[in-house]
Enzyme design. Structure first.
Site, PDB file in Angstrom:
ATOM      1  N   HIS A 209       0.821  -1.214   0.000  1.00  0.00           N
ATOM      2  CA  HIS A 209       0.000   0.000   0.000  1.00  0.00           C
ATOM      3  C   HIS A 209       0.852   1.259   0.000  1.00  0.00           C
ATOM      4  CE1 HIS A 209       0.285  -0.304   4.534  1.00  0.00           C
ATOM      5  NE2 HIS A 209       0.322   1.018   4.428  1.00  0.00           N
TER       6      HIS A 209
ATOM      7  N   ASP B 101       1.057  -7.796   2.062  1.00  0.00           N
ATOM      8  CA  ASP B 101       1.237  -6.354   1.900  1.00  0.00           C
ATOM      9  C   ASP B 101       2.726  -6.011   1.814  1.00  0.00           C
ATOM     10  OD1 ASP B 101       0.896  -3.648   1.782  1.00  0.00           O
ATOM     11  OD2 ASP B 101      -0.408  -3.505   3.533  1.00  0.00           O
TER      12      ASP B 101
ATOM     13  N   SER C 202       3.924   2.151   8.509  1.00  0.00           N
ATOM     14  CA  SER C 202       3.690   1.254   7.384  1.00  0.00           C
ATOM     15  C   SER C 202       4.974   1.085   6.580  1.00  0.00           C
ATOM     16  CB  SER C 202       2.608   1.834   6.463  1.00  0.00           C
ATOM     17  OG  SER C 202       1.346   1.790   7.071  1.00  0.00           O
TER      18      SER C 202
END
Length: 720
Positions: free
Chosen positions: A81, A218, A655
């Site tokens: 992402h 991810d 992230s």
């Protein structure tokens, strides 16, 4: 003994800091040697303080996400992402890389990342508190204090950036009690190397977002490129892969239950020092109100950008971000309603007040500033509805682009050092790249509907809270005429040339008179509204300057109070390099239930429905059914571990952060938190807060068996 270990454990007034709580600056870790060793760190904590040696020299920022080098050829691992904008940038409805994924089998096949993509390598962090606020008199007004701090920041940054190829910034800690100058190498040529199919990288989609159990791959890879002499350079076919001084070795086994892990990355922001007045307002007004606005934004995009259309591709990244915000804030509102956060915050403040009552010296030092801060907060909250509606209206890409271009022309009349941040020469590359991204993330039909709706919402404000110059220029009266405004917008969209990239870029060199003489409707709007908007900006800076004076004093009171309690303190996250540590561990989300800390390939397959977002690729399904675990077989799980839970203290910006084991080996990437932990930006609950990671074992398994990315595996150093 005073422990200024920089700060936010304020949620619990009379209990010791939770074992895994804290986003620590690297230089603080030797002070936590006992705790780190007890948790399972095997390397010397002193090694974590040197940003240019192993392992910290391998940790990088993407400017919003974290990442790390995994090879001597500048290969950068981060979350799927985090590269989503670049995947989207290189996608069309006919060649949708979001859906099918991408793999470059050679350097030549790698794709240019989205404009503005960067890899930042932190090289130095220095305390500059004395240079920023050391000589500022207490008598300065809010606006004068704001300007003085800004000028001091700019002077330090200018000196730091005199060496070409570096990006510097001055970050505030404790709300402005301390300031640090951070120097980073800015690698500008970033290329997309590998991203698994969306059905792996976003498996579970928004349904599984923030949820456990998860089965999401991810992860993805960039590569950093520099000129042949090793210097940062704009994209060029002559550039070569960057040779990092350090990179992480990849442990193919992943992790075990209870194992020590640490996260090295750039967490965005936390608010664990906010007052009870701010907490109550945030959770009872701001989040619910803004969440409604986000709902409206999503609905308009989805209605006007149908599935599989080019418009939907353009807004895919925006929708992903909005859906994440909507779910995030929904959880925070829910957690706040169920828990006792406000009560504990109020109890803390009561305990602080009682302590001041018993200590005359501390009372004289702190009480007036605490009262002044609370008064400023309450006064500022009175304008929040107006500010929110003005913000939503100003989100329109064409009007905001025109406004920024006109501001640039005005700022360029000043010496560079006196310009507003964002309009200095150091900002021009980013400015230009933002203009280039415009058409890849914008569609006229969607933009019109968004503009019409949010201006209609703005028009519900009382006339004395409106922007009079905007109303006059756009023909917006006291009673909003939706049909007339729609006609105005259609005409403006038809007659503007700002939708053309070359035209937008040419405006960067235009004079103020060129803007004033322009017939472009959005340029005319920018000129007409500038003076009034600038006066609003000055008022906001006045208030910011007041906060810059009072917030540090409040933090000084908290530090003195925690020193009195003999508790360690760490700073709220502010996008600077931090380390947090913990262990692989499950949790009990509800009475009578327990979530184990691992998910497996079989669990992934059990979720598969064949329909998005649970549409695992058929090749992957076949491999799982055949139990093709290969060298990534986890005997304890009798499968391949996919995702796992840990007790690390993380937030947005983390992230893409690498998960390291006790030997500083790469064992995965953190990509999310569990639903119960979302309120962690404000509060920390050791029983419920968990980070969710994709295992290095699953990453390598997908790369080898699903996508055939053997060239990348061969490039990395794989250990067991």
């Amino acid at each position: 003994m005073k422990k200024l270990l920089i700060t936010a454990a304020l949620s619990v007034a009379a209990l010791p800091l939770a074992a895994d709580e804290g986003m620590w600056q690297p230089h603080q870790l030797p002070s936590l040697k006992k705790e780190l060793k007890a948790a399972g760190l095997k390397i010397n904590p002193n090694k974590l303080t040197n940003l240019t040696s192993f392992p910290m020299g391998a940790i990088v920022s993407l400017g919003g996400c974290s990442a790390a080098f995994l090879s001597p050829e500048g290969l950068v691992a981060t979350n799927h992402h985090c590269t989503y904008g670049s995947i989207q940038f290189n996608s069309t409805a006919e060649d949708n890389l979001i859906e099918k994924g991408f793999l470059a089998k050679s350097f030549k096949e790698e794709l240019k990342a989205a404009p503005g993509s960067r890899v930042y390598v932190t090289e130095a962090v220095n305390d500059v508190t004395a240079d920023i606020i050391g000589k500022l008199p207490a008598s300065l007004s809010g606006i004068d204090r704001y300007k003085a701090i800004e000028n001091n920041r700019k002077a330090l940054i200018s000196e730091c950036e005199s060496e070409e190829g570096y990006r510097c910034r001055v970050s505030a800690f404790h709300g402005g009690l301390e300031y640090f100058l951070i120097k980073q190498m800015e690698i500008k040529d970033v290329r997309l190397v590998y991203a698994p199919a969306g059905a792996i990288g976003k498996y579970g989609g928004d349904i599984d977002n923030w949820m456990w159990p998860r089965h999401t791959g991810d992860f993805s890879f960039y590569r950093a490129y520099v000129s042949k002499d090793g210097k940062p350079s704009e994209y060029s076919e002559d550039n070569v892969p960057y040779k990092p001084k350090h990179f992480l070795k990849v442990n193919a086994d992943g992790v075990k239950d209870g194992e020590f892990v640490m996260i090295a990355g750039y967490p965005g922001s936390t608010n664990r020092y906010r007052t009870s007045v701010e907490v109550q307002n945030q959770f009872e007004w701001y989040y619910p109100t803004f969440r409604t606005l986000v709902h409206d934004y999503i609905d308009i995009i989805e209605k006007n950008a149908p599935e599989d259309s080019d418009a939907r591709v353009k807004y895919a990244s925006t929708l992903a971000s909005l859906n994440n915000v909507e779910k995030n804030w929904g959880s925070m509102i829910e957690s706040y309603g169920k828990g006792d956060f406000l009560q504990r915050k109020t109890k803390l403040e009561s305990s602080l007040a009682n302590w001041l009552d018993t200590d005359r010296e501390m009372s004289e030092k702190h009480r007036d500033s605490i009262n002044a801060l609370n008064a400023l907060i309450e006064e500022n909250q009175k304008k929040q509805e107006t500010e929110m509606k003005l913000w939503a209206m100003g989100r329109d890409a064409l009007s905001s682009t025109a406004a920024r271009l006109y501001r640039l022309a005005l700022e360029k009349q000043k010496p560079d050092a006196e310009r507003e941040p964002g309009y200095q020469e150091r900002d021009m590359t980013r400015f230009e790249e933002g203009l280039k991204r415009f058409n890849r993330r914008w569609d006229a039909d969607v933009a019109k509907e968004l503009y019409k709706y949010f201006v209609g919402q703005y028009a519900t404000l009382p006339m004395d809270q409106r922007v009079k110059s905007f109303d006059s220029a756009m023909g917006v009266g006291e009673n909003f005429d939706e049909a007339a405004f729609a006609k105005t917008i259609n005409t403006m969209f038809a007659n503007t040339k700002l939708t053309d990239q070359e035209t937008r870029l040419n405006w960067m060199t235009k004079s103020v008179n060129d803007f004033k003489n322009s017939s472009d409707p959005f340029i005319k709007l920018a000129v007409a509204t500038y003076d009034e908007n600038y006066q609003r900006e000055l008022k906001e800076k006045q208030i910011s300057g007041q906060f810059q004076q009072l917030r540090p004093k409040y933090m000084a009171a908290m530090i003195d109070y925690y020193d009195h309690l003999n508790k360690p303190i760490y700073a709220d996250a502010n996008s600077t390099l931090r380390i947090t540590f913990g262990n692989v561990k499950g949790y009990s989300p509800n009475d009578g239930t327990f979530s184990v800390p691992f998910t497996t390939l079989e669990g992934l397959l059990a979720k598969n429905t064949g329909e998005e977002p649970f549409n695992s690729p058929e090749k992957q399904n076949k491999l799982i059914k055949e139990k093709m675990y290969g060298k990534y077989h986890d005997k304890d799980l009798d499968s391949v571990q996919v995702n796992y839970l840990t007790t690390v203290d993380i937030t947005g910006g983390n992230s893409g952060s690498s998960t390291l084991n006790g030997n500083a080996e790469f064992v995965g990437l953190v990509f999310d938190g569990n639903y119960e932990s979302i309120i962690g930006d404000w509060d920390y609950d050791p029983k419920l807060k968990r980070g969710i990671h994709v295992s290095s074992a699953y990453m390598l398994w997908v790369m080898e068996y699903v996508d055939g990315a053997d060239n990348l595996i061969d490039e990395m150093t794989i250990i067991r």
